[in-house]
Motif scaffolding. Structure first.
Motif, PDB file in Angstrom:
ATOM      1  N   ASP A  96       0.811  -1.217   0.000  1.00 50.38           N
ATOM      2  CA  ASP A  96       0.000   0.000   0.000  1.00 50.38           C
ATOM      3  C   ASP A  96       0.851   1.276   0.000  1.00 50.38           C
ATOM      4  OD1 ASP A  96      -2.190  -1.732   0.227  1.00 50.38           O
ATOM      5  OD2 ASP A  96      -2.111  -1.674   2.413  1.00 50.38           O
ATOM      6  N   PRO A  97       1.795   1.400  -0.908  1.00 51.48           N
ATOM      7  CA  PRO A  97       2.697   2.565  -0.888  1.00 51.48           C
ATOM      8  C   PRO A  97       1.969   3.862  -1.206  1.00 51.48           C
ATOM      9  CG  PRO A  97       2.990   1.339  -2.927  1.00 51.48           C
ATOM     10  CD  PRO A  97       2.064   0.523  -2.069  1.00 51.48           C
ATOM     11  N   ARG A  98       2.440   4.944  -0.605  1.00 53.13           N
ATOM     12  CA  ARG A  98       1.921   6.280  -0.909  1.00 53.13           C
ATOM     13  C   ARG A  98       2.894   7.028  -1.823  1.00 53.13           C
ATOM     14  NH1 ARG A  98       0.502   5.746   4.741  1.00 53.13           N
ATOM     15  NH2 ARG A  98      -1.750   5.656   4.981  1.00 53.13           N
ATOM     16  N   LEU A  99       3.758   6.284  -2.472  1.00 54.07           N
ATOM     17  CA  LEU A  99       4.719   6.891  -3.396  1.00 54.07           C
ATOM     18  C   LEU A  99       4.868   6.005  -4.629  1.00 54.07           C
ATOM     19  CD1 LEU A  99       7.314   4.909  -2.984  1.00 54.07           C
ATOM     20  CD2 LEU A  99       7.884   6.440  -1.131  1.00 54.07           C
ATOM     21  N   ASP A 100       5.582   6.521  -5.597  1.00 55.54           N
ATOM     22  CA  ASP A 100       5.872   5.825  -6.846  1.00 55.54           C
ATOM     23  C   ASP A 100       7.229   5.143  -6.713  1.00 55.54           C
ATOM     24  OD1 ASP A 100       6.435   5.078  -9.449  1.00 55.54           O
ATOM     25  OD2 ASP A 100       6.577   7.128 -10.211  1.00 55.54           O
ATOM     26  N   LEU A 101       7.274   3.831  -6.882  1.00 51.71           N
ATOM     27  CA  LEU A 101       8.532   3.097  -6.748  1.00 51.71           C
ATOM     28  C   LEU A 101       9.601   3.594  -7.709  1.00 51.71           C
ATOM     29  CD1 LEU A 101       7.634  -0.689  -6.278  1.00 51.71           C
ATOM     30  CD2 LEU A 101       8.226   1.002  -4.558  1.00 51.71           C
ATOM     31  N   PHE A 102       9.186   4.201  -8.823  1.00 51.56           N
ATOM     32  CA  PHE A 102      10.134   4.623  -9.843  1.00 51.56           C
ATOM     33  C   PHE A 102      10.487   6.109  -9.747  1.00 51.56           C
ATOM     34  CE2 PHE A 102       7.839   0.914 -11.381  1.00 51.56           C
ATOM     35  CZ  PHE A 102       8.902   0.046 -11.585  1.00 51.56           C
ATOM     36  N   ASN A 103      10.184   6.693  -8.596  1.00 49.19           N
ATOM     37  CA  ASN A 103      10.618   8.062  -8.311  1.00 49.19           C
ATOM     38  C   ASN A 103      12.148   8.095  -8.364  1.00 49.19           C
ATOM     39  OD1 ASN A 103      11.613  10.275  -6.510  1.00 49.19           O
ATOM     40  ND2 ASN A 103       9.425  10.654  -6.225  1.00 49.19           N
ATOM     41  N   PRO A 104      12.761   9.079  -9.041  1.00 45.60           N
ATOM     42  CA  PRO A 104      14.229   9.130  -9.116  1.00 45.60           C
ATOM     43  C   PRO A 104      14.924   9.116  -7.768  1.00 45.60           C
ATOM     44  CG  PRO A 104      13.265  10.667 -10.690  1.00 45.60           C
ATOM     45  CD  PRO A 104      12.125  10.138  -9.858  1.00 45.60           C
ATOM     46  N   ASN A 105      14.250   9.631  -6.723  1.00 42.29           N
ATOM     47  CA  ASN A 105      14.856   9.620  -5.390  1.00 42.29           C
ATOM     48  C   ASN A 105      14.942   8.216  -4.810  1.00 42.29           C
ATOM     49  OD1 ASN A 105      15.890  12.070  -4.522  1.00 42.29           O
ATOM     50  ND2 ASN A 105      13.894  12.887  -3.937  1.00 42.29           N
ATOM     51  N   VAL A 106      13.971   7.366  -5.134  1.00 43.73           N
ATOM     52  CA  VAL A 106      14.028   5.966  -4.687  1.00 43.73           C
ATOM     53  C   VAL A 106      15.236   5.289  -5.330  1.00 43.73           C
ATOM     54  CG1 VAL A 106      12.884   3.722  -4.702  1.00 43.73           C
ATOM     55  CG2 VAL A 106      11.529   5.791  -4.319  1.00 43.73           C
ATOM     56  N   ILE A 107      15.371   5.476  -6.631  1.00 47.59           N
ATOM     57  CA  ILE A 107      16.464   4.838  -7.372  1.00 47.59           C
ATOM     58  C   ILE A 107      17.814   5.341  -6.882  1.00 47.59           C
ATOM     59  CG2 ILE A 107      17.479   4.528  -9.665  1.00 47.59           C
ATOM     60  CD1 ILE A 107      14.574   4.884 -10.762  1.00 47.59           C
ATOM     61  N   ARG A 108      17.926   6.652  -6.703  1.00 50.14           N
ATOM     62  CA  ARG A 108      19.201   7.233  -6.259  1.00 50.14           C
ATOM     63  C   ARG A 108      19.555   6.775  -4.848  1.00 50.14           C
ATOM     64  NH1 ARG A 108      19.900  13.695  -6.139  1.00 50.14           N
ATOM     65  NH2 ARG A 108      18.051  13.484  -4.830  1.00 50.14           N
ATOM     66  N   SER A 109      18.599   6.837  -3.918  1.00 48.22           N
ATOM     67  CA  SER A 109      18.883   6.464  -2.535  1.00 48.22           C
ATOM     68  C   SER A 109      19.148   4.971  -2.388  1.00 48.22           C
ATOM     69  CB  SER A 109      17.714   6.868  -1.627  1.00 48.22           C
ATOM     70  OG  SER A 109      17.515   8.258  -1.648  1.00 48.22           O
ATOM     71  N   SER A 110      18.563   4.183  -3.277  1.00 53.12           N
ATOM     72  CA  SER A 110      18.788   2.734  -3.214  1.00 53.12           C
ATOM     73  C   SER A 110      20.085   2.333  -3.900  1.00 53.12           C
ATOM     74  CB  SER A 110      17.624   1.977  -3.874  1.00 53.12           C
ATOM     75  OG  SER A 110      17.719   2.003  -5.286  1.00 53.12           O
ATOM     76  N   THR A 111      20.739   3.272  -4.580  1.00 53.85           N
ATOM     77  CA  THR A 111      21.937   3.019  -5.403  1.00 53.85           C
ATOM     78  C   THR A 111      21.712   1.868  -6.382  1.00 53.85           C
ATOM     79  OG1 THR A 111      23.036   1.520  -3.813  1.00 53.85           O
ATOM     80  CG2 THR A 111      23.483   3.898  -3.599  1.00 53.85           C
ATOM     81  N   GLY A 112      20.480   1.759  -6.877  1.00 55.94           N
ATOM     82  CA  GLY A 112      20.179   0.739  -7.879  1.00 55.94           C
ATOM     83  C   GLY A 112      19.756  -0.598  -7.317  1.00 55.94           C
TER      84      GLY A 112
END
Length: 265
Positions: free
Chosen positions: A151-167
């Motif tokens: 039930d996320p309140r965000l988009d998994l493909f938000n650039p901040n998710v990708i950047r903070s996860s380091t891929g």
């Protein structure tokens, strides 16, 4: 390597399209998303989960020596732009000269989800992209292979998710869906759902976190949903000695994941 298309004007439609993917509405419209950074693109490629579309390059921004090798290994249309345009499109303060676009993979979990028996992390209702990305990076470091984003309140493909996860969004088995569909799946697979909540009387270091466990965390603002509060098998908390009544979600998740790693070492 095929000669790249050189573009020197930001008014070009291809560049406007690529830059526009930083916005959720444009990602949803095109079903494609924006990946920036050598490490992130390299891990996305290695996951074999994505179909790439464009690689935007700027040699003047490169930080290493392997960029061209990575570009040539990806089946995508390559675009070369000058530094000032790349910096305008970039999501970062210090861009490293590589941006890719790719089709969104399907991260939905299904009723026949294959669960390996390894510890699982469940993040319910997460709101902040940076938190989710940090949690994924920590999960990978702690040896978690599967992360359910319920039930996320965000988009998994938000650039901040990708950047903070380091891929690591791509290297982990990340799935999203409804919490009410996930719990029966975990129960059927023999998992104990252990909810982390400040109200729990049992501290995490006294809990049994060995074997087939699923750690469950709620959102930053609202905590666990009523469903997770009532349907979990066990409840644990982290001690708070100061005036603050809770820790950052990513930090709490990190502490618990490494406790799971310690107990199962």
């Amino acid at each position: 390597m095929k000669k790249p298309l050189e573009i020197t004007s930001f008014s070009n439609e291809k560049l406007k399209y690529i830059s526009g993917l930083k916005e959720k509405k444009n990602r949803e419209k095109s079903n494609t998303f924006f990946i920036e950074g050598f490490r992130e693109i390299q891990r996305a490629k290695a996951s074999e989960k994505l179909e790439f579309e464009y690689i935007l390059t700027c040699p003047a921004c490169y930080l290493g020596e392997n960029e061209e090798e990575l570009i040539s290994s990806i089946d995508a249309k390559t675009i070369l732009v000058p530094k000032q345009i790349f910096e305008k499109i970039s999501y970062r303060d210090r861009p490293d000269g590589l941006i890719a676009t790719a089709s969104m993979p399907d991260f939905s979990f299904t009723q026949n989800q294959d669960l390996s028996g390894e510890p699982i992390l469940v993040i319910e209702g997460v709101e902040k992209p940076g938190n989710l990305g940090t949690i994924l990076r920590t999960a990978e470091g702690a040896g978690f292979q599967t992360v359910f984003v319920a039930d996320p309140r965000l988009d998994l493909f938000n650039p901040n998710v990708i950047r903070s996860s380091t891929g690591t969004l791509f290297t982990l088995d990340v799935r999203q869906g409804e919490i009410s569909e996930l719990y029966p799946l975990l129960k059927e697979a023999g998992y104990r759902t252990i909810a982390v909540t400040p109200e729990a009387k049992s501290l995490y270091w006294d809990g049994n976190l060995k074997g087939k466990v699923a750690l469950v965390f709620g959102s930053e603002q609202y905590g666990l949903s009523q469903y997770a509060r009532t349907q979990s098998d066990e409840y644990i908390s982290l001690p708070m000695k100061g005036v603050a009544d809770s820790l950052n979600l990513a930090m709490s998740a990190g502490i618990l994941m490494y406790e799971v790693l310690r107990q199962n070492r």
